[in-house]
Design an enzyme around this catalytic site. Structure first.
Site, short mmCIF file in Angstrom:
data_model
loop_
_atom_site.label_atom_id
_atom_site.label_comp_id
_atom_site.label_asym_id
_atom_site.label_seq_id
_atom_site.Cartn_x
_atom_site.Cartn_y
_atom_site.Cartn_z
N GLU A 62 0.94 -1.30 -0.07
CA GLU A 62 0.16 0.36 -0.36
C GLU A 62 0.61 1.67 0.00
O GLU A 62 0.22 2.48 -0.81
CB GLU A 62 -0.23 0.26 1.59
CG GLU A 62 -2.36 -0.86 1.30
CD GLU A 62 -3.62 -0.13 -0.42
OE1 GLU A 62 -3.49 1.01 0.17
OE2 GLU A 62 -3.05 -0.26 -1.23
N ASP A 89 24.33 22.84 -27.15
CA ASP A 89 24.92 23.79 -27.35
C ASP A 89 26.42 24.10 -26.87
O ASP A 89 26.86 24.52 -25.87
CB ASP A 89 24.57 24.99 -26.75
CG ASP A 89 22.49 25.07 -27.63
OD1 ASP A 89 22.41 24.73 -28.55
OD2 ASP A 89 22.35 25.89 -26.72
N ASN A 148 3.20 -4.98 8.21
CA ASN A 148 2.97 -3.86 6.60
C ASN A 148 2.31 -2.38 6.58
O ASN A 148 3.15 -2.28 5.47
CB ASN A 148 1.77 -4.45 5.93
CG ASN A 148 2.32 -6.06 5.36
OD1 ASN A 148 2.95 -6.22 4.06
ND2 ASN A 148 1.68 -7.16 5.91
#
Length: 855
Positions: A257, A299, A676
């Site tokens: 998540e 450049d 988690n």
């Protein structure tokens, strides 16, 4: 055409106008309230499911589980909110740096001011590439064309004459003009359809989209697996509520998540880190693309060189002299006044002393150097400009008509190879004479000799005009050449070498002549076996251009349109191209390039808006540093994605294997949520802030479509998942016959420690931690200390024991956990030591391929 000179407002008039009209800005939308960002944290489907689970637990009398699930939901929301808020603040800081400026004339002097400070009555000084900052009416115009497509949708530019109206938000595409401001801020025509200031593009990057898709795929898989597990458990006689809660927790375990939030904050903080390296990211997509860059098209002026022009040599009538040598200049005396007149009057640059005595300069470095040269040659006043044919990148010259005592006179300056085709006479000590073959050869040789010294060479010419409308650039008299030195930046040679070692090809694309370009390329060790000019490029078919790009090449005397063609040819051969630009006509190439890079100091508004990255210091070295930073950030994203998924894999494998065996639940639902949603996210964010690995810029660019995981990533996730899941099962079943509660606590704590210890294997995917330093990421060490400390509190503090259903562990249990954690650190480290030694041996033989990577 012009009415007359407009000195502009006085300081007192500006103050009064600002008090009456306010800032030249559109009304800003109120910032999003903090509570709305907090509520967004509860929109995830899994969070909604957890909320329903908490409600069900409460209704069934499982108040502890209900409170724990609710607390986890709130804690996850707080952490997500903190991460999002931090990312928003980083992006807001970037947006604040994108404040546009405008050039105005006040009290007779030109100056650059923030666009928000413009007031009605100001005199705007406009040139090609400028974004018009307010509504106004032209009081002066020279070949002025304006792109009004943002207002009208008309794709063709509109020519603007004296008295024409211009609108805020439109852009000058060619010519020059002056305008008196008539309306600012919310009173402009632009106010209803756009905003004045730019901003950071916050659209999701391809990486974020891909990871979001991965999370959604895992979400669907999680629902399927969770449902299967619940059904299996119920079939073997497990409690229905327990299995439903376990299935929900398993789904949470499968889906990282925190992954989208971690990616967002990593990219946002990475963009802020790039600002510290003088690279302002306008589009987040550029951060991940930078790491794959294989070609830099750059450049010369101001990027490879210092952009500090100084006139050092003069050539006229067959004689050459140092600017600082009065005796040598004496031979040029008959021509010098006319050369000084062109340098002084055919320009829009200005130099003057401020009230404090400091020199104030406005204009391009080349024009300022010519103006300084004129002031050093004589003290004659500047002649008034009757009309003008402005410089453009296609014309490569500028002409103006001035009034003199002898009548109108046309003054012209520009590229020697262009002007030599327009002159018919040459000025000598004895007067103007026809430019015959001998004089033409002498002039050409002088031009080549000056250019071979790395100088920018400017040709000067003039002629008497028939009347005030005679601006035809023909039958000119060549006055001579001015050689200007613009030395290479001292640090650029090292940056070019770093790019080469990283497998990144550097191609110079310049508007200067071939000889000057080759001299600068040689000084910086930019490989260039041959030079192609814009004229040669125009006649070259695409297959010939592709063949030319197979060899070291540089491009000289190019037009902006040539850049677009070069980018397309490189991309067709699989290159990831970073292209620099500063002019309005560079915008198509900047948009087409994989990474458009505009100059922050000398870039036009249009070029900056088309670019992905703005160089705040206009320095080539900054491009290489930004690529280095882009590689670091992509590598860190790879690390924490693998880390999060490997952590989840261990939990899922342990849960599924245990159910197949038929034993009691190895992890309780609240314990899974704790692992988690509480401990992993903080560690992953810290992992995303790892420093660049040694040797990062000695590896070739990654392939642009290389997956974030790949086979090696999936193999790594599976290996760690099998080990951590198997080790947890081993500990669980070793203690289960003695004490089921102790077995659960031991397996739960072991899994948390395994996940924290395995982070060292992910700090670098190739380099041993002994090389990067065990404590070099202090934030990560702090995150580990905090999360492990929280786990200890879960095991020993009574309140936490009750919440997460744990019991105290003994010393022997901690020793088991430590022993089984050791391989998670030692084995990956040993494998990386071996592969690192092999890579070093290969690096000794590695020579960066001069060809394009990915062919």
């Amino acid at each position: 055409m012009t009415e007359h000179f407009h000195p502009g407002l006085s300081p007192e008039e500006v103050t009064a106008a600002r008090a009456a009209h306010g800032d030249n800005a559109l009304p800003k939308l109120p910032p999003q309230p903090w509570w709305r960002a907090l509520l967004r944290q509860f929109e995830s489907p899994l969070i909604v499911i957890l909320g329903l689970a908490a409600l069900a637990a409460g209704m069934l009398g499982e108040m502890v589980d209900a409170v724990v699930i609710g607390a986890v939901i709130v804690l996850n929301a707080v952490l997500g909110f903190a991460q999002e808020w931090r990312a928003e603040r980083a992006l807001a800081a970037l947006t604040a740096m994108l404040v546009p400026t405008a050039t105005v004339r006040r009290a007779g002097l030109a100056r650059a001011v923030p666009a928000t400070e413009i007031v009605p009555g100001d005199i705007l000084l406009l040139a090609a590439g400028d974004r018009i900052a307010a509504d106004g009416a032209l009081v002066s115009a020279a070949d002025c064309e304006v792109d009004e497509s943002i207002l009208t949708g008309e794709s063709l530019p509109v020519r603007k004459l004296l008295g024409a109206e211009i609108s805020a938000g439109t852009s000058v595409v060619s010519g020059r003009a002056e305008a008196r401001v008539t309306a600012t801020g919310p009173r402009t025509a632009f106010a209803e359809i756009a905003r004045l200031t730019g901003g950071v593009d916050r659209r999701p990057t391809q990486l974020q989209i891909a990871l979001g898709a991965l999370a959604r795929w895992l979400g669907l898989a999680a629902i399927a697996v969770g449902g299967g597990v619940a059904l299996l458990g119920i079939m073997v006689g497990k409690d229905v509520f327990t299995m439903v809660l376990t299935a929900i927790s398993l789904a949470v375990a499968m889906v990282p998540e925190g992954l989208p939030a971690v990616v967002t904050i990593t990219l946002a903080l990475g963009a802020r880190a790039m600002v510290r390296k003088q690279a302002l990211v306008r589009r987040m997509q550029a951060i991940e693309t930078l790491g794959a860059a294989s070609v830099i098209c750059t450049d010369k002026t101001g990027t490879l060189t210092e952009n500090k022009m100084t006139a050092t040599r003069l050539w006229a009538a067959g004689l050459e002299a140092e600017v600082t040598d009065p005796e040598a200049r004496a031979g040029l005396a008959p021509v010098l006044p006319r050369m000084a007149e062109v340098c002084r009057s055919c320009t829009h640059a200005s130099r003057h002393r401020g009230l404090d005595g400091a020199l104030i300069e406005n204009g391009s470095p080349t024009e300022l150097a010519l103006l300084a040269l004129a002031e050093g040659l004589d003290d004659a006043p500047r002649s008034g400009m009757l009309s003008e044919r402005p410089f453009t990148s296609d014309r490569k010259r500028m002409s103006c008509l001035i009034e003199t005592g002898a009548g109108p006179r046309l003054l012209t300056k520009g590229a020697p190879d262009v002007l030599l085709g327009l002159v018919s006479h040459i000025a000598t000590a004895g007067g103007d004479v026809p430019l015959d073959a001998g004089w033409a050869a002498a002039a050409q040789a002088a031009h080549e000799q000056l250019a071979a010294g790395g100088m920018r060479v400017i040709a000067l010419a003039d002629r008497a005009a028939v009347d005030a409308a005679d601006t035809a650039e023909e039958r000119l008299t060549l006055l001579g050449f001015v050689g200007l030195i613009d030395p290479p930046r001292a640090e650029v040679a090292g940056a070019v070498a770093r790019a080469g070692a990283a497998g990144i090809r550097v191609i110079m694309i310049t508007g200067d002549g071939a000889i000057t370009a080759r001299a600068i390329a040689g000084a910086l060790d930019i490989p260039a076996d041959h030079v192609l000019t814009g004229a040669q490029l125009a006649e070259m078919p695409d297959d010939a251009l592709a063949e030319a790009l197979d060899r070291p090449v540089l491009f000289a005397r190019t037009r902006p349109a040539d850049k677009l063609r070069i980018v397309q040819a490189l991309q067709a051969r699989g290159a990831v191209v970073a292209m620099t630009g500063d002019g309005v006509n560079d915008a198509p190439a900047l948009k087409r390039a994989d990474i458009g890079v505009a100059m922050g100091q000398r870039g036009t508004d249009v070029a900056q808006e088309a670019a992905d990255v703005i160089l705040l210091d206009d320095n080539f070295t900054t491009i290489v540093n930004a690529i280095d930073e882009g590689r670091r950030q992509f590598a860190n994203i790879q690390k924490f994605v693998r880390y999060l998924l490997s952590s989840n894999a261990g939990e899922v494998l342990a849960l599924v294997a245990n159910l197949i065996i038929g034993g009691p639940l190895i992890f309780l639902a609240t314990q899974i949520l704790w692992m988690n949603l509480v401990t992993d996210g903080v560690t992953a964010v810290a992992l995303g802030l790892e420093k660049a690995e040694p040797g990062q810029m000695r590896a070739p660019p990654r392939q642009p479509r290389a997956p974030i995981l790949g086979l090696s990533g999936f193999a790594m996730i599976l290996a760690f998942g099998l080990y951590t899941g198997g080790a947890s099962l081993f500990l669980f079943y070793s203690v289960l016959p003695v004490d089921p509660a102790l077995a659960n606590t031991l397996a739960f704590t072991a899994m948390v420690v395994f996940e924290k210890m395995s982070v060292f294997a992910f700090r670098s995917l190739r380099t041993p931690v002994t090389r990067i330093g065990w404590a070099s990421n202090r934030l990560l060490i702090g995150a580990l200390v905090i999360t492990l400390g929280l786990q200890v509190s879960v095991v020993y503090i009574p309140v936490m024991q009750q919440i997460l259903h744990t019991v105290p562990l003994g010393l022997i249990h901690w020793l088991w956990i430590a022993g089984l954690s050791l391989p998670l650190v030692a084995l990956p480290e040993l494998a990386k030591v071996v592969t690192f030694a092999r890579q070093q041996r290969r690096d000794l033989r590695f020579q960066p391929d001069a060809r394009i990577h990915g062919e």
